[in-house]
Enzyme design. Structure first.
Site, PDB file in Angstrom:
ATOM      1  N   ARG A 104      88.170  39.351  40.326  1.00  0.00           N
ATOM      2  CA  ARG A 104      88.132  40.774  40.715  1.00  0.00           C
ATOM      3  C   ARG A 104      88.935  41.543  39.677  1.00  0.00           C
ATOM      4  O   ARG A 104      90.120  41.289  39.486  1.00  0.00           O
ATOM      5  CB  ARG A 104      88.727  40.971  42.117  1.00  0.00           C
ATOM      6  CG  ARG A 104      88.880  42.438  42.483  1.00  0.00           C
ATOM      7  CD  ARG A 104      89.245  42.666  43.930  1.00  0.00           C
ATOM      8  NE  ARG A 104      88.061  42.552  44.778  1.00  0.00           N
ATOM      9  CZ  ARG A 104      87.944  43.100  45.990  1.00  0.00           C
ATOM     10  NH1 ARG A 104      88.942  43.798  46.505  1.00  0.00           N
ATOM     11  NH2 ARG A 104      86.837  42.954  46.693  1.00  0.00           N
ATOM     12  N   HIS A 131      79.534  45.272  42.979  1.00  0.00           N
ATOM     13  CA  HIS A 131      80.142  44.434  44.031  1.00  0.00           C
ATOM     14  C   HIS A 131      79.040  43.580  44.667  1.00  0.00           C
ATOM     15  O   HIS A 131      78.687  43.746  45.832  1.00  0.00           O
ATOM     16  CB  HIS A 131      80.820  45.325  45.075  1.00  0.00           C
ATOM     17  CG  HIS A 131      81.791  44.618  45.959  1.00  0.00           C
ATOM     18  ND1 HIS A 131      82.140  43.285  45.794  1.00  0.00           N
ATOM     19  CD2 HIS A 131      82.511  45.048  47.040  1.00  0.00           C
ATOM     20  CE1 HIS A 131      83.022  42.953  46.718  1.00  0.00           C
ATOM     21  NE2 HIS A 131      83.251  43.983  47.494  1.00  0.00           N
ATOM     22  N   GLN A 134      79.349  41.650  48.172  1.00  0.00           N
ATOM     23  CA  GLN A 134      79.251  42.488  49.364  1.00  0.00           C
ATOM     24  C   GLN A 134      77.791  42.724  49.745  1.00  0.00           C
ATOM     25  O   GLN A 134      77.442  42.766  50.918  1.00  0.00           O
ATOM     26  CB  GLN A 134      79.956  43.834  49.120  1.00  0.00           C
ATOM     27  CG  GLN A 134      79.958  44.729  50.346  1.00  0.00           C
ATOM     28  CD  GLN A 134      80.814  44.186  51.479  1.00  0.00           C
ATOM     29  OE1 GLN A 134      81.979  43.867  51.271  1.00  0.00           O
ATOM     30  NE2 GLN A 134      80.257  44.074  52.677  1.00  0.00           N
ATOM     31  N   ASP A 219      80.876  54.359  51.559  1.00  0.00           N
ATOM     32  CA  ASP A 219      82.051  53.636  51.059  1.00  0.00           C
ATOM     33  C   ASP A 219      83.144  54.674  50.831  1.00  0.00           C
ATOM     34  O   ASP A 219      82.884  55.894  50.910  1.00  0.00           O
ATOM     35  CB  ASP A 219      81.675  52.905  49.744  1.00  0.00           C
ATOM     36  CG  ASP A 219      82.793  52.018  49.202  1.00  0.00           C
ATOM     37  OD1 ASP A 219      83.744  51.719  49.950  1.00  0.00           O
ATOM     38  OD2 ASP A 219      82.714  51.632  48.010  1.00  0.00           O
ATOM     39  N   CYS A 259      81.455  48.711  53.555  1.00  0.00           N
ATOM     40  CA  CYS A 259      82.014  47.434  53.101  1.00  0.00           C
ATOM     41  C   CYS A 259      83.457  47.233  53.551  1.00  0.00           C
ATOM     42  O   CYS A 259      83.941  46.105  53.564  1.00  0.00           O
ATOM     43  CB  CYS A 259      81.890  47.325  51.581  1.00  0.00           C
ATOM     44  SG  CYS A 259      82.890  48.514  50.673  1.00  0.00           S
ATOM     45  N   ARG A 287      80.584  37.996  54.936  1.00  0.00           N
ATOM     46  CA  ARG A 287      81.104  37.667  53.613  1.00  0.00           C
ATOM     47  C   ARG A 287      81.344  36.158  53.535  1.00  0.00           C
ATOM     48  O   ARG A 287      81.035  35.516  52.531  1.00  0.00           O
ATOM     49  CB  ARG A 287      82.432  38.414  53.343  1.00  0.00           C
ATOM     50  CG  ARG A 287      82.315  39.928  53.274  1.00  0.00           C
ATOM     51  CD  ARG A 287      81.515  40.403  52.082  1.00  0.00           C
ATOM     52  NE  ARG A 287      82.036  39.902  50.821  1.00  0.00           N
ATOM     53  CZ  ARG A 287      83.007  40.485  50.119  1.00  0.00           C
ATOM     54  NH1 ARG A 287      83.556  41.593  50.544  1.00  0.00           N
ATOM     55  NH2 ARG A 287      83.409  39.982  48.962  1.00  0.00           N
TER      56      ARG A 287
END
Ligand code: CP
Ligand code: NVA
Length: 300
Positions: A104, A131, A134, A219, A259, A287
């Protein structure tokens, strides 16, 4: 044969992605039924995180433990990367000691450089640009709730950020229609939009994006690394909140996704995220299952 990475959704074919989602659903059922499944015995996952995380970190660590392997969490605070060791050298070293690496970071280009020097699979756990992990969980959640997403209409409301870019890729790969609504100045990647032409469109008015859709997604307005822009962003996004009035324009059985982490009262109202159309907790749980399927696929 060159090593397989998962840096964006496009690294997998639509057939592989469909297979991965089906496997994620299977793995979820196996866990619910209490079946032991340890395909990653003795495997080691190295996790290099330059940004904060709750879901991504815990889901990968839990996935490795439940699958019989182990995970090592590394932050720049306590690695030599944080003291200037080149990313290429870090990749060379970590990939000699582990079987798969999750990263990340900020610039997507840095992740690409890391992957280019890794001899084991590298997974994107979020960059400023994408991402993809996700999206695996979001798509699994949609399939569980409503069946195939092919041909459905999805609205993205808010920032044209990493999540939005991954949704644009998903629209092309999974053949759904994505209607994006962002304020001027916050558009998603234009090259990606072009590559997904026919599947993704951009409009300014959130109402136009949400009307008649099967799924509404948003988001945060301020992503990690943009904290100094927060005051401006709060002003610029004020008309882009997903609230009950906006959700009422979607289909009656439309679902809401985010998310997480969420800011109630900013990008989403509390009555929507905590309401009956919201599937954010399934989305978060998935996830774990989707990434188990991903790890299995990359390591088998
Ligand atoms: N959705 C997500 O990636 O959450 P974390 O930042 O907590 O990992
Ligand atoms: N867009 C958000 C997603 C967090 C999971 C960020 O990059 O901070």
């Amino acid at each position: 044969m060159s090593v397989r990475h998962f840096l964006t959704l496009s690294d997998f074919t639509p057939v592989e992605l469909e297979r991965l989602l089906a496997r994620a659903i299977e793995l979820k059922a196996m866990r619910r039924d209490g079946l032991r499944h340890e395909p990653l015995k003795n495997k080691v996952l190295a996790m290099l995180f330059e940004k904060s995380s709750t879901r991504t970190r815990v889901s990968f660590e839990s996935a490795m433990i439940q699958c019989g392997g182990g995970a090592i969490f590394l932050s720049p605070r306590d690695t030599q990367l944080g003291r200037g060791e080149p990313v290429e050298d870090t990749a060379r070293v970590l990939s000699r000691m582990s079987d798969v690496i999750v990263v990340r970071t900020f610039e997507h280009e840095k992740l690409e450089r890391f992957a280019a020097h890794s001899t084991v699979p590298v997974i994107n756990a979020l960059t400023d640009q994408y991402h993809p992990c996700q999206l695996l969980a979001d798509l699994q959640t949609y399939v569980e709730q409503r069946g195939t997403i092919k041909g459905k209409i999805v609205a993205w409301v808010g920032d044209g950020n990493n999540m939005c870019n991954s949704y644009i890729e998903a629209a092309r790969l999974f053949e759904f229609e994505l209607r994006i609504s962002t304020p001027p100045g916050y558009d998603p990647d234009s090259a990606l939009l072009k590559a997904s032409a026919g599947h993704a469109t951009l409009t300014r008015k959130p109402q136009d994006a949400v009307r008649g859709t099967d799924l509404v997604v948003t988001d945060v307005w301020t992503s990690m690394g943009q904290e100094q822009e927060q005051a401006t962003r709060l002003r610029d996004f004020a008309q882009y909140q997903v609230n009950a009035r906006l959700m009422a324009l979607a289909k009656p059985d439309a679902r809401f996704m985010h998310c997480l982490p969420a800011h109630r009262g900013e990008e989403v109202s509390a009555d929507v995220i905590d309401g009956p159309q919201s599937v954010v907790w399934d989305e978060a749980e998935n996830r774990l299952h989707a990434q188990k399927a991903l790890l299995e696929m990359l390591l088998s």
